[in-house]
Design a protein around this motif. Structure first.
Motif, short mmCIF file in Angstrom:
data_model
loop_
_atom_site.label_atom_id
_atom_site.label_comp_id
_atom_site.label_asym_id
_atom_site.label_seq_id
_atom_site.Cartn_x
_atom_site.Cartn_y
_atom_site.Cartn_z
N LEU A 40 0.83 -1.21 0.00
CA LEU A 40 0.00 0.00 0.00
C LEU A 40 0.86 1.26 0.00
CD1 LEU A 40 -2.76 1.37 0.18
CD2 LEU A 40 -2.63 1.13 2.67
N PHE A 41 1.90 1.29 0.82
CA PHE A 41 2.78 2.46 0.85
C PHE A 41 3.46 2.67 -0.50
CE2 PHE A 41 3.47 1.69 5.66
CZ PHE A 41 2.25 2.30 5.93
N THR A 42 3.84 1.58 -1.14
CA THR A 42 4.47 1.68 -2.46
C THR A 42 3.49 2.25 -3.49
OG1 THR A 42 5.89 -0.23 -1.97
CG2 THR A 42 5.63 0.38 -4.28
N VAL A 43 2.25 1.78 -3.43
CA VAL A 43 1.23 2.28 -4.35
C VAL A 43 0.93 3.75 -4.08
CG1 VAL A 43 -1.21 2.07 -5.00
CG2 VAL A 43 0.18 0.02 -4.72
N ILE A 44 0.81 4.12 -2.80
CA ILE A 44 0.54 5.51 -2.45
C ILE A 44 1.65 6.43 -2.94
CG2 ILE A 44 0.35 7.11 -0.48
CD1 ILE A 44 -1.11 4.93 1.04
N TYR A 45 2.86 5.92 -2.96
CA TYR A 45 4.00 6.72 -3.40
C TYR A 45 4.01 6.91 -4.92
CZ TYR A 45 8.86 8.39 -3.48
OH TYR A 45 9.99 9.15 -3.65
N VAL A 46 3.69 5.86 -5.67
CA VAL A 46 3.87 5.87 -7.13
C VAL A 46 2.64 6.36 -7.89
CG1 VAL A 46 4.31 4.44 -9.16
CG2 VAL A 46 5.62 4.07 -7.05
N VAL A 47 1.46 5.90 -7.49
CA VAL A 47 0.24 6.17 -8.27
C VAL A 47 -0.04 7.66 -8.48
CG1 VAL A 47 -2.28 5.98 -8.21
CG2 VAL A 47 -0.86 3.95 -7.81
N PRO A 48 0.17 8.53 -7.48
CA PRO A 48 -0.11 9.96 -7.71
C PRO A 48 0.65 10.57 -8.88
CG PRO A 48 0.08 9.56 -5.37
CD PRO A 48 0.49 8.29 -6.06
N PHE A 49 1.77 9.95 -9.30
CA PHE A 49 2.51 10.47 -10.44
C PHE A 49 1.67 10.42 -11.72
CE2 PHE A 49 6.74 8.95 -8.39
CZ PHE A 49 6.69 10.03 -7.52
N TYR A 50 0.65 9.57 -11.74
CA TYR A 50 -0.12 9.36 -12.98
C TYR A 50 -1.55 9.88 -12.88
CZ TYR A 50 3.84 6.35 -13.91
OH TYR A 50 5.12 5.89 -14.10
N LEU A 51 -1.85 10.59 -11.80
CA LEU A 51 -3.21 11.09 -11.61
C LEU A 51 -3.42 12.50 -12.14
CD1 LEU A 51 -3.99 9.80 -7.99
CD2 LEU A 51 -4.55 8.73 -10.20
N SER A 52 -2.34 13.19 -12.42
CA SER A 52 -2.45 14.58 -12.87
C SER A 52 -1.62 14.80 -14.12
CB SER A 52 -1.98 15.53 -11.76
OG SER A 52 -1.82 16.84 -12.25
N PRO A 53 -2.11 15.62 -15.06
CA PRO A 53 -1.30 15.95 -16.24
C PRO A 53 0.01 16.63 -15.88
CG PRO A 53 -3.59 16.59 -16.56
CD PRO A 53 -3.44 16.21 -15.11
N ALA A 54 0.06 17.27 -14.71
CA ALA A 54 1.28 17.97 -14.30
C ALA A 54 2.39 17.00 -13.91
CB ALA A 54 0.98 18.90 -13.13
N THR A 55 2.03 15.78 -13.51
CA THR A 55 3.02 14.79 -13.08
C THR A 55 3.13 13.61 -14.03
OG1 THR A 55 1.34 13.68 -11.72
CG2 THR A 55 2.69 15.36 -10.65
N ARG A 56 2.12 13.42 -14.85
CA ARG A 56 2.09 12.26 -15.75
C ARG A 56 3.05 12.47 -16.92
NH1 ARG A 56 -2.91 12.62 -17.74
NH2 ARG A 56 -3.72 12.01 -15.69
N PRO A 57 3.95 11.51 -17.19
CA PRO A 57 4.88 11.68 -18.31
C PRO A 57 4.18 11.58 -19.65
CG PRO A 57 5.06 9.47 -17.39
CD PRO A 57 4.13 10.23 -16.48
N HIS A 206 8.10 1.33 -12.67
CA HIS A 206 7.24 2.21 -13.46
C HIS A 206 8.04 3.12 -14.38
CE1 HIS A 206 7.68 6.23 -11.45
NE2 HIS A 206 8.19 5.46 -10.49
N HIS A 207 9.35 3.24 -14.12
CA HIS A 207 10.19 4.04 -15.00
C HIS A 207 10.25 3.45 -16.40
CE1 HIS A 207 12.57 5.90 -11.40
NE2 HIS A 207 11.35 6.39 -11.54
N LEU A 208 9.96 2.13 -16.53
CA LEU A 208 9.92 1.51 -17.85
C LEU A 208 8.83 2.15 -18.70
CD1 LEU A 208 10.57 -0.65 -19.99
CD2 LEU A 208 9.03 -2.21 -18.74
N TYR A 209 7.66 2.35 -18.10
CA TYR A 209 6.56 3.00 -18.83
C TYR A 209 6.93 4.43 -19.20
CZ TYR A 209 2.09 5.37 -19.55
OH TYR A 209 1.07 6.12 -20.06
N GLU A 210 7.51 5.16 -18.25
CA GLU A 210 7.91 6.53 -18.54
C GLU A 210 8.95 6.59 -19.65
OE1 GLU A 210 9.27 8.19 -14.88
OE2 GLU A 210 7.24 8.48 -14.08
N PHE A 211 9.89 5.67 -19.60
CA PHE A 211 10.95 5.65 -20.61
C PHE A 211 10.37 5.35 -21.98
CE2 PHE A 211 14.48 3.63 -22.93
CZ PHE A 211 15.45 4.61 -22.80
N ARG A 212 9.41 4.44 -22.05
CA ARG A 212 8.81 4.09 -23.34
C ARG A 212 8.00 5.27 -23.90
NH1 ARG A 212 10.11 0.79 -26.84
NH2 ARG A 212 7.98 0.24 -27.41
N ILE A 213 7.37 6.03 -23.02
CA ILE A 213 6.60 7.18 -23.46
C ILE A 213 7.50 8.26 -24.04
CG2 ILE A 213 5.18 9.11 -22.65
CD1 ILE A 213 3.58 6.61 -22.96
#
Length: 339
Positions: A40-57, A206-213
């Protein structure tokens, strides 16, 4: 009537004796609870990166863009606050740990500057080879002494993320919060060292997804290999950071070591040191498409031999001093080796 318990260390030791040593009763926190909260702590840390256009790669916004870094720092700060509150609540309700003792379990108190200095000496020994290359061979020692290099790095948003906010937030989640849960769940010291960092390594996948984008032209196989390599070295550092946290009971030692390792990067394991690109030679367009082939200058093989000798000596010194330099009276009560 037994004498009153004084201090968080004595209180936690009593809790350890009651719930863990000899296992007369069920652990204060169940293993499944510790594992689920870690996820849960891992999810809470990572998921917010993808909830907003300001943080989403995206192809137009990389993770290194200043606006993205600022937004992610705000998201990480919120995630850390939520996770700390949740972990403290579980420790207080399930483990019956007092508020003062929770600060000790999280590694916030007591603060030992000596323990942190000894831990930093240990990582300096490990990176003796790279320090020799960057400081002596490449001549960076003067800039280090003047603080010029530190100022230049930390004055950028990328540097602030990599060397300040990243180490603080990551050590808070994956050491301060996750490790005490596993201690109270009756995990052994070795299990904690080699299990909890896997959450830390997975959090970087999750950096794999960011790198592919942001790098769609890179083949998928190469991108996956890059991600697996990152998972490996983040997990390896996690093993060390978990060891330091258990041995010193001090999250600040882990944060400083994390920041230093981020700054140093991976050591050189092959090639010559002191090699610099010079002026192009030869007819234009032959090799580099501009002014011919690049000419390289080197300081000679003696420097390279010295580097690899120091690199090996540093690795051996790190191995020999691993336990002596992390010895602390504030260590968490888990057994890492039999005396």
């Amino acid at each position: 009537m037994p004498p009153p318990i004084k201090g968080w260390k004595d209180s936690f030791s009593a809790l350890y004796e009651k719930h863990i040593k000899g296992a007369p009763k069920a652990p204060a926190v169940s293993p499944s609870t510790a594992a689920l909260l870690s996820i849960l702590f891992t999810v809470i840390y990572v998921v917010p990166f993808y909830l907003s256009p300001a943080t989403r790669p995206s192809p137009q916004l990389t993770r290194d863009a200043p606006s993205s870094i600022r937004a992610r720092i705000r998201a990480v700060t919120f995630s850390c606050i939520v996770s700390v509150v949740l972990a403290a609540y579980v420790l207080h309700q399930s483990g019956h740990v007092s508020s003062l003792d929770i600060l000790g379990l999280f590694g916030f108190w007591p603060i030992s500057l000596l323990d942190s200095a000894r831990t930093m000496l240990l990582v300096v020994i490990l990176f003796a080879g790279p320090l020799f290359e960057y400081g002596i061979v490449d001549g960076g020692l003067k800039d280090w002494i003047r603080g010029k290099d530190v100022y230049q790095v930390l004055s950028s948003w990328v540097g602030y993320r990599n060397y300040v906010m990243g180490p603080i937030s990551e050590e808070l989640i994956w050491r301060s919060l996750i490790i005490p849960l596993h201690v109270l769940a009756n995990f052994s010291g070795k299990q904690i060292i080699f299990l909890t960092p896997l959450y830390f390594g997975i959090a970087h996948v999750h950096h794999l997804y960011e790198f592919r984008i942001t790098h769609p032209h890179i083949p998928l196989v190469q991108a996956v290999a890059r991600s697996l390599f990152q998972f490996t070295y983040t997990s390896l550092f996690g093993f060390f950071a978990a060891f330091v946290f258990l041995r010193t009971g001090n999250v600040f030692s882990a944060i400083l070591a994390h920041s230093f390792c981020n700054w140093m990067g991976l050591p050189r394991f092959y090639g010559r040191v002191g090699v610099e690109a010079g002026e192009p030679i030869g007819p234009p367009g032959k090799r580099d498409g501009k002014g011919g082939a690049l000419r390289y200058s080197s300081k000679g093989t003696t420097w390279t031999i010295a580097y690899y000798i120091i690199l090996v000596a540093g690795a051996l010194g790190f191995y020999w001093q691993l336990f002596p330099l992390t010895e602390s009276s504030h260590a968490l009560p888990v057994i890492l080796r039999e005396e």
